[in-house]
Write an enzyme that holds these catalytic residues in place. Structure first.
Site, PDB file in Angstrom:
ATOM      1  N   GLU A   1      48.767  27.527 -20.076  1.00 31.39           N
ATOM      2  CA  GLU A   1      49.283  26.110 -20.397  1.00 31.39           C
ATOM      3  C   GLU A   1      49.192  25.291 -18.909  1.00 31.39           C
ATOM      4  O   GLU A   1      49.590  25.886 -17.848  1.00 31.39           O
ATOM      5  CB  GLU A   1      50.846  26.312 -20.777  1.00 31.39           C
ATOM      6  CG  GLU A   1      51.419  24.754 -20.747  1.00 31.39           C
ATOM      7  CD  GLU A   1      53.110  24.919 -21.247  1.00 31.39           C
ATOM      8  OE1 GLU A   1      53.458  24.254 -21.811  1.00 31.39           O
ATOM      9  OE2 GLU A   1      53.526  26.176 -20.783  1.00 31.39           O
TER      10      GLU A   1
ATOM     11  N   LYS B   1      51.604  19.536 -27.928  1.00 29.96           N
ATOM     12  CA  LYS B   1      52.681  20.694 -28.095  1.00 29.96           C
ATOM     13  C   LYS B   1      53.799  20.086 -29.022  1.00 29.96           C
ATOM     14  O   LYS B   1      54.165  18.774 -28.824  1.00 29.96           O
ATOM     15  CB  LYS B   1      53.236  20.704 -26.697  1.00 29.96           C
ATOM     16  CG  LYS B   1      54.382  21.862 -26.527  1.00 29.96           C
ATOM     17  CD  LYS B   1      54.635  22.063 -25.084  1.00 29.96           C
ATOM     18  CE  LYS B   1      55.702  22.896 -24.875  1.00 29.96           C
ATOM     19  NZ  LYS B   1      55.884  23.465 -23.290  1.00 29.96           N
TER      20      LYS B   1
ATOM     21  N   CYS C   1      53.140  27.274 -25.834  1.00 34.11           N
ATOM     22  CA  CYS C   1      54.237  27.778 -25.133  1.00 34.11           C
ATOM     23  C   CYS C   1      55.351  27.887 -26.024  1.00 34.11           C
ATOM     24  O   CYS C   1      55.501  28.814 -26.859  1.00 34.11           O
ATOM     25  CB  CYS C   1      54.557  26.933 -23.856  1.00 34.11           C
ATOM     26  SG  CYS C   1      55.584  27.735 -22.731  1.00 34.11           S
TER      27      CYS C   1
END
Length: 416
Positions: free
Chosen positions: A145, A220, A257
């Site tokens: 990331e 995300k 994540c």
């Protein structure tokens, strides 16, 4: 290493414990290597079976990388490991083996260095690791990331937004060269600046095809808000849904994540047909390490796909101290990013992890036929009750939702 505070034992004596600033576990760079060095071979074999599972009833096979990759690993001091997930032989389908790679790395210069120098140094640092992946015949490669910058989102300082770039920016162009050179699909997680929508920022993964083309991108879905650590200081929840990208080597998706903490996020990628889901991350030991080997592996099992988990390494010191909403004094670092990147398979087997403190390249062959074989074996898609889940989710979203709780009629009855 340094001696840290003592731990009081039950008998009242104090036993000193060791804390290792380099991020090691008692001097070892991973749990697997600690166990291997301290257990008898037959005991270690049984412990590994319980910790890592069995792939098609056998311990996971190791792969010897080519000499050129080993030489790059030695010269540039990064961890290099390679394994192979197999599937049962089928009568009507040929094996569908792809070679997949994960890269974890620390930053290359202090966060006080000029931003342009920091970025150039990270590019320079990654080049030999990507070359090792290419020399090893990796078909799909995923980076961590926001690999092209320090993980500055803990600071809440806006100046780090200068690292943001468009989806076809410098980082993508840098990786496109490798994609063409090695005929490799590359996942490029960046801080994206959306120039077509008011220069909005997103946490984004760009999917680069094996011909250097941009296949698409995913933003995300879930933004952490843990104490003062609130990434919405920089970007908000993504707007791309749960896309699965059909590449030359299989159907892949990216769960960025914090999304790994949400089982329905994993489920949605599976419902869209993913065969490999990558989880590029940046997470520290005190916050999440007990969860790290569990969540992705559970997702691989529950959704019958492979998962590649990537975490950065090192402790990043920032010029201005900040707080984390945990009652502790302000501090200049977020904690130790413990690496430990690994692969998980749908049959519950997984690879050992990369180092907790060194840059690394993890390579795995995986026969994608295993995905359907496990679907057939467990029947999770057929035995799931999606209509029931959809019903409670629909009701839960309504303001007048009432939980389905049936109380014991005697629970609140006064005793006579």
């Amino acid at each position: 290493m340094e001696k840290s505070e003592g731990i009081e034992k039950e008998n009242g004596t104090v036993e000193e414990k060791q804390s290792f600033k380099d991020g090691s576990i008692c001097g070892y760079d991973s749990l697997q290597r600690l166990l291997s060095a301290n257990l008898k071979p037959q005991i270690f074999q049984e412990v590994s079976r319980l910790l890592l599972g069995l792939n098609c009833g056998r311990p996971l096979e190791t792969i010897v990388p080519p000499e050129s990759a080993i030489a790059l690993s030695s010269k540039h001091d990064f961890d290099l490991q390679a394994f192979s997930f197999s599937a049962d032989k089928e009568l009507l389908r040929e094996p569908r083996v792809v070679r997949v790679g994960l890269i974890q790395n620390s930053i290359a210069l202090p966060t006080t260095a000029p931003f342009l120098d920091q970025k150039k140094a990270i590019f320079k640092k990654l080049r030999p690791i990507i070359d090792a992946a290419g020399a090893s015949g990796v078909n799909i490669l995923c980076l961590q990331e926001a690999w092209m910058m320090p993980f500055a989102f803990c600071t809440r300082e806006k100046r780090w937004c200068e690292f943001a770039e468009p989806d076809n920016g410098e980082s993508t162009q840098f990786l496109q060269e490798f994609a063409c050179k090695y005929n490799m699909v590359i996942i490029n997680p960046i801080l994206e600046r959306d120039v077509n929508h008011g220069e909005t920022l997103w946490n984004t993964a760009i999917i680069i095809g094996n011909h250097g083309n941009i296949i698409g991108k995913h933003r995300k879905n879930h933004i952490p808000r843990v104490g003062d650590f609130n990434e919405s200081t920089y970007y908000m929840e993504g707007n791309t849904g749960h896309p699965v990208f059909e590449t030359a080597y299989g159907k892949i998706a990216v769960n960025i994540c914090y999304g790994r903490h949400h089982p329905l996020n994993w489920l949605a990628f599976g419902l869209n047909g993913a065969e490999i889901v990558f989880n590029p991350s940046a997470t520290v030991g005190e916050l999440s390490e007990p969860m790290w080997p569990i969540e992705a592996r559970n997702a691989a099992i529950a959704n019958s796909y492979f998962v590649g988990s990537i975490n950065r390494v090192g402790t990043e010191i920032f010029p201005n101290p900040f707080t984390s909403g945990d009652g502790k004094p302000e501090h200049p670092d977020f904690g130790h990013f413990y690496g430990s990147s690994h692969f998980s398979a749908p049959d519950a087997s997984c690879t050992p992890s990369l180092s907790r403190y060194k840059d690394g390249l993890l390579i795995s062959d995986m026969d994608l036929n295993l995905c359907r074989q496990l679907k057939d074996k467990w029947g999770f898609r057929m035995t799931a009750r999606y209509e029931l889940y959809a019903d409670i989710l629909a009701r839960y979203l309504k303001p007048d939702f009432e939980p389905q709780v049936i109380p014991d009629p005697l629970l609140h009855k006064k005793s006579s």
